[in-house]
Design a protein around this motif. Sequence first.
Motif, PDB file in Angstrom:
ATOM      1  N   TYR A 132     -34.510  71.157 -14.256  1.00 31.33           N
ATOM      2  CA  TYR A 132     -34.850  70.860 -12.989  1.00 31.33           C
ATOM      3  C   TYR A 132     -33.939  71.966 -11.846  1.00 31.33           C
ATOM      4  CZ  TYR A 132     -37.557  66.768 -12.565  1.00 31.33           C
ATOM      5  OH  TYR A 132     -38.812  66.030 -12.718  1.00 31.33           O
ATOM      6  N   PHE A 133     -32.717  72.297 -12.116  1.00 36.10           N
ATOM      7  CA  PHE A 133     -32.099  73.003 -11.288  1.00 36.10           C
ATOM      8  C   PHE A 133     -32.108  74.612 -11.560  1.00 36.10           C
ATOM      9  CE2 PHE A 133     -29.544  68.962 -11.051  1.00 36.10           C
ATOM     10  CZ  PHE A 133     -30.502  68.162 -10.316  1.00 36.10           C
ATOM     11  N   ASP A 135     -25.465  69.322  -4.816  1.00 35.77           N
ATOM     12  CA  ASP A 135     -26.498  69.643  -3.904  1.00 35.77           C
ATOM     13  C   ASP A 135     -27.561  68.902  -4.113  1.00 35.77           C
ATOM     14  OD1 ASP A 135     -24.796  71.703  -2.536  1.00 35.77           O
ATOM     15  OD2 ASP A 135     -25.945  73.266  -3.742  1.00 35.77           O
ATOM     16  N   ASN A 136     -27.742  68.183  -5.189  1.00 40.26           N
ATOM     17  CA  ASN A 136     -28.843  67.334  -5.707  1.00 40.26           C
ATOM     18  C   ASN A 136     -28.592  65.980  -6.408  1.00 40.26           C
ATOM     19  OD1 ASN A 136     -31.342  69.898  -5.683  1.00 40.26           O
ATOM     20  ND2 ASN A 136     -29.463  70.872  -6.666  1.00 40.26           N
ATOM     21  N   TYR A 137     -27.513  65.568  -5.807  1.00 39.97           N
ATOM     22  CA  TYR A 137     -27.003  64.339  -6.289  1.00 39.97           C
ATOM     23  C   TYR A 137     -28.267  63.252  -6.140  1.00 39.97           C
ATOM     24  CZ  TYR A 137     -25.835  62.266  -1.644  1.00 39.97           C
ATOM     25  OH  TYR A 137     -26.023  61.791  -0.514  1.00 39.97           O
ATOM     26  N   LEU A 182     -31.330  63.739  -6.556  1.00 45.56           N
ATOM     27  CA  LEU A 182     -32.321  63.793  -7.505  1.00 45.56           C
ATOM     28  C   LEU A 182     -31.695  63.544  -8.753  1.00 45.56           C
ATOM     29  CD1 LEU A 182     -35.313  65.192  -7.669  1.00 45.56           C
ATOM     30  CD2 LEU A 182     -34.256  67.185  -8.432  1.00 45.56           C
ATOM     31  N   PRO A 230     -36.731  70.228  -7.119  1.00 47.78           N
ATOM     32  CA  PRO A 230     -36.129  70.607  -5.963  1.00 47.78           C
ATOM     33  C   PRO A 230     -36.670  71.484  -5.114  1.00 47.78           C
ATOM     34  CG  PRO A 230     -34.428  71.180  -7.690  1.00 47.78           C
ATOM     35  CD  PRO A 230     -35.541  70.297  -8.324  1.00 47.78           C
ATOM     36  N   ASN A 231     -37.190  72.644  -5.581  1.00 48.84           N
ATOM     37  CA  ASN A 231     -37.748  73.697  -4.886  1.00 48.84           C
ATOM     38  C   ASN A 231     -38.858  73.207  -4.152  1.00 48.84           C
ATOM     39  OD1 ASN A 231     -39.329  73.160  -7.203  1.00 48.84           O
ATOM     40  ND2 ASN A 231     -39.526  75.401  -7.458  1.00 48.84           N
ATOM     41  N   SER A 269     -37.886  70.740  -1.158  1.00 51.57           N
ATOM     42  CA  SER A 269     -37.030  71.498  -0.066  1.00 51.57           C
ATOM     43  C   SER A 269     -38.301  72.159   0.880  1.00 51.57           C
ATOM     44  CB  SER A 269     -36.269  72.527  -0.597  1.00 51.57           C
ATOM     45  OG  SER A 269     -35.368  72.140  -1.134  1.00 51.57           O
ATOM     46  N   SER A 319     -39.058  62.351  -2.918  1.00 47.55           N
ATOM     47  CA  SER A 319     -39.596  63.181  -4.062  1.00 47.55           C
ATOM     48  C   SER A 319     -40.285  62.614  -5.059  1.00 47.55           C
ATOM     49  CB  SER A 319     -38.612  63.932  -4.690  1.00 47.55           C
ATOM     50  OG  SER A 319     -37.361  62.933  -5.005  1.00 47.55           O
TER      51      SER A 319
END
Length: 406
Positions: free
Chosen positions: A84-85, A95-97, A99, A128-129, A132, A144
């Motif tokens: 994912y990241f 930065d993505n907690y 998610l 995540p992209n 955003s 999301s």
Amino acid sequence: MLEKQWMGQQVDRSICTWFWTQAHPPGHDEFGPPRVPAVIASPTYYLISIVREGVTFLACTLSEMQPLLGIEFLCRVADVLAEYFGGLNEDLIKDNYVLVYQLLDEMMDSGFPLTTEPSILKEMIAPPNFVSRVLSVVTGGSSSMSSTLPTAASSNVPWRALGIKHTNNEIYFDLVEEVDAIVNKDGFLVKCQVYGEVQGNSRLSGMPDLTLNFTNPSIISDVRFHPCVRYQDWEARQHLKFIPPDGQFKLMSYRVKGLENTPLYVKPQLSCSEGVVRVNILVGIRIDPGRTIENIVVDVPWPPTVTTAELTANHGTVLFNSSTKVCTWTIGRIPKDKSPCLTGSVNLEAGLDRLHEFPTILVGFKIMGVALSGLKVDKLEYDNIAYRVYKGFRAVTKATCYEIRT
């Protein structure tokens, strides 16, 4: 620290402090790898842990369970987060907690693994992209999470969505093997085995039914399959029959034991007297694997009693780290006209005449295009599709735990 509890029985967070104390005892590097087994028992819980890229994944259970189930689930969580990241480290998780929590909600239900296939999770939770881009345009109650359940969730093939279409239909397989070998101080091979994976990357339309055949499947043991593989076909005919997930996936992992030779030989000669250790290490090709051996690196971790080192090599570069006491000899490729040789001396602390603990030499290398175990793919057959399939196979061998005892 991120915490997720599924069973409704609250686990006291103090168990993490207890685990950290066991994993990093006094005098141990706080940011180094934990010094505990994958499964340990605390006074109140059973703890299962793995470490990926400096990130520790810890699972707590109050009752006994199959340890491999917990380890495999943690590995799947780490793999999903990395996909994912685009990587895995502390900053990406911070930065993505949000998610991360959403993924954990879908990956387990009431203490049982539920949805662990990345391609299906991406239909439920946007990467995540994409999130955003949406949040940069729309403000307010954006989420999301998808409002509809993926079609694969109600299918008998839960790892693959229905109605997949690709312009170019192609599938590729990588045989990735890691060598685990130990050579004793007399130069005899004590252990040599290979841990391998068959990694796939599928871009096929519809619902293809594939069959992968090996020329010599009898050499492998301790196999572990992706849920898409039909195990009865493997037991009966030693071939893999499966409907592949869409995208990247690990089809199977295996082990090949009892290899009799390694592609490289390392001949160390160490002599010690009057506070000086004289070093002579020779490296060469023992058996030609048919392809060039690349990225050859020899690490010599000296004990803390060593102060300085004066080492040179006739090929490659030598670097001695004074803080860790590790000598790294980067060879790269072995030239045709000479055998790489490392010579020189290391000095001990004042008052020490001899070295009481000799180092264990660690060797790393890579061979592109060769599976060291000898495992070969024979052919790939496909059914239930009417289009032409572009397919490819390649292999790579890496040394991960290649030890030379001195």
